[in-house]
Design a protein around this motif. Structure first.
Motif, PDB file in Angstrom:
ATOM      1  N   HIS A   1     -14.634   9.298  32.964  1.00 34.45           N
ATOM      2  CA  HIS A   1     -14.807   8.475  34.163  1.00 34.45           C
ATOM      3  C   HIS A   1     -16.076   7.634  34.034  1.00 34.45           C
ATOM      4  O   HIS A   1     -17.133   8.152  33.671  1.00 34.45           O
ATOM      5  CB  HIS A   1     -14.899   9.372  35.393  1.00 34.45           C
ATOM      6  CG  HIS A   1     -15.293   8.645  36.650  1.00 34.45           C
ATOM      7  ND1 HIS A   1     -14.428   7.813  37.329  1.00 34.45           N
ATOM      8  CD2 HIS A   1     -16.469   8.613  37.330  1.00 34.45           C
ATOM      9  CE1 HIS A   1     -15.041   7.312  38.380  1.00 34.45           C
ATOM     10  NE2 HIS A   1     -16.276   7.782  38.407  1.00 34.45           N
TER      11      HIS A   1
ATOM     12  N   ASP B   1     -11.990  11.660  44.872  1.00 34.13           N
ATOM     13  CA  ASP B   1     -13.173  11.943  44.064  1.00 34.13           C
ATOM     14  C   ASP B   1     -12.784  11.707  42.600  1.00 34.13           C
ATOM     15  O   ASP B   1     -12.309  12.609  41.916  1.00 34.13           O
ATOM     16  CB  ASP B   1     -13.633  13.388  44.267  1.00 34.13           C
ATOM     17  CG  ASP B   1     -14.963  13.686  43.562  1.00 34.13           C
ATOM     18  OD1 ASP B   1     -15.349  12.905  42.671  1.00 34.13           O
ATOM     19  OD2 ASP B   1     -15.586  14.702  43.909  1.00 34.13           O
ATOM     20  N   TRP B   2     -12.979  10.488  42.135  1.00 34.31           N
ATOM     21  CA  TRP B   2     -12.496  10.099  40.814  1.00 34.31           C
ATOM     22  C   TRP B   2     -13.246  10.803  39.690  1.00 34.31           C
ATOM     23  O   TRP B   2     -12.679  11.082  38.637  1.00 34.31           O
ATOM     24  CB  TRP B   2     -12.568   8.582  40.650  1.00 34.31           C
ATOM     25  CG  TRP B   2     -11.536   7.904  41.482  1.00 34.31           C
ATOM     26  CD1 TRP B   2     -11.659   7.461  42.764  1.00 34.31           C
ATOM     27  CD2 TRP B   2     -10.181   7.642  41.099  1.00 34.31           C
ATOM     28  NE1 TRP B   2     -10.475   6.938  43.209  1.00 34.31           N
ATOM     29  CE2 TRP B   2      -9.551   7.031  42.215  1.00 34.31           C
ATOM     30  CE3 TRP B   2      -9.448   7.861  39.938  1.00 34.31           C
ATOM     31  CZ2 TRP B   2      -8.218   6.632  42.189  1.00 34.31           C
ATOM     32  CZ3 TRP B   2      -8.122   7.465  39.902  1.00 34.31           C
ATOM     33  CH2 TRP B   2      -7.516   6.858  41.014  1.00 34.31           C
ATOM     34  N   ALA B   3     -14.512  11.100  39.919  1.00 37.31           N
ATOM     35  CA  ALA B   3     -15.265  11.827  38.888  1.00 37.31           C
ATOM     36  C   ALA B   3     -14.696  13.228  38.721  1.00 37.31           C
ATOM     37  O   ALA B   3     -14.558  13.737  37.607  1.00 37.31           O
ATOM     38  CB  ALA B   3     -16.742  11.884  39.262  1.00 37.31           C
ATOM     39  N   ALA B   4     -14.325  13.873  39.838  1.00 39.75           N
ATOM     40  CA  ALA B   4     -13.773  15.222  39.776  1.00 39.75           C
ATOM     41  C   ALA B   4     -12.325  15.225  39.294  1.00 39.75           C
ATOM     42  O   ALA B   4     -11.832  16.256  38.823  1.00 39.75           O
ATOM     43  CB  ALA B   4     -13.850  15.885  41.154  1.00 39.75           C
TER      44      ALA B   4
ATOM     45  N   GLY C   1     -11.188  14.027  36.743  1.00 39.84           N
ATOM     46  CA  GLY C   1     -11.169  14.278  35.299  1.00 39.84           C
ATOM     47  C   GLY C   1     -10.153  13.420  34.576  1.00 39.84           C
ATOM     48  O   GLY C   1     -10.189  12.195  34.659  1.00 39.84           O
TER      49      GLY C   1
END
Length: 241
Positions: A106, A155-158, A160
């Motif tokens: 990301h 939550d794009w970071a989460a 994955g």
């Protein structure tokens, strides 16, 4: 397991090793990634010094059969990742289904002005998500997706390595049913070249993909900038008669 060589043969040991590796490259032994074992592993296999191994690899490199990538290893030249254009798959899924050591990193997610040709679909503002696709830890493609603002709460970071298509279905309740794809080539600007590990002006393949839901609404508008050395787009067609 060790692989024996003819020690009293007039042919030098490094040439015998080069011959064995050449045959294995031709037979596709190192697919799908195209990565050869390390110099240490080859040395153990043939019970020779690393100097001898390097001489063998130097020979194959001079023949244009392999390339060495600093910090990455040695790879066969011409081994290409294939992305089928006639199947509706995410970029990441296409890599994984080929048995590759694929990963996705990301980079960013945030609201941005919608391009004029998409305002009818997304309104004045849309979500921009940027992800880097890697194979064996090496960048192969930079992906940029424009999505409806309703995806901003993700939550794009989460998320994955979860594909955009899967996230779209979870949030909207609708599956992506089709896509229009365009492929072209261009010289990359610095903002594209840097994440891909290159310099401004490097050649890249560009895949522009507009995906849509069953009602025709735009699901996402994605642009992938792809390193062309080991990547090819493939379209299969069968005549019906």
């Amino acid at each position: 397991m060790r692989d024996s060589l003819v020690r009293d043969n007039a042919t030098a040991l490094y040439r015998q090793i080069a011959d064995r590796l050449r045959e294995e490259i031709a037979a596709g032994r190192f697919e799908p990634s195209g990565r050869l074992p390390s110099e240490s592993e080859i040395g153990i296999r043939f019970a020779v010094s690393r100097v001898t191994v390097r001489l063998a690899l130097d020979r194959l490199e001079a023949e244009g059969l392999i390339e060495r990538r600093k910090g990455k290893g040695t790879f066969t030249v011409g081994k290409r990742v294939r992305h089928p254009l006639d199947r509706l798959r995410s970029f990441h899924e296409s890599l994984r289904l080929q048995g590759l050591n694929a990963s996705m990193r990301h980079l960013s997610a945030g609201m941005t002005d919608t391009p004029p040709d998409l305002t009818g679909q997304f309104g004045p503002n849309c979500l921009e998500v940027r992800r880097l696709h890697l194979v064996d830890g090496e960048p192969v493609a930079l992906g940029r997706s424009l999505l409806s603002a309703e995806l901003a709460g993700v939550d794009w970071a989460a998320a994955g390595e979860k594909p955009v298509y899967a996230i779209l279905r979870e949030v909207t309740g609708q599956p992506v049913v089709g896509a229009d794809v365009e492929v072209k080539a261009e010289a990359a600007g610095a903002a594209v070249a840097e994440p891909l590990g290159g310099a401004a002006g490097m050649p890249v393949l560009v895949m522009i993909r507009r995906s849509f839901f069953a009602d025709g609404a735009c699901a996402d508008h994605a642009v992938f900038h792809v390193r062309p050395e080991r990547y090819s787009f493939v379209l299969s067609h069968r005549w019906e008669g």
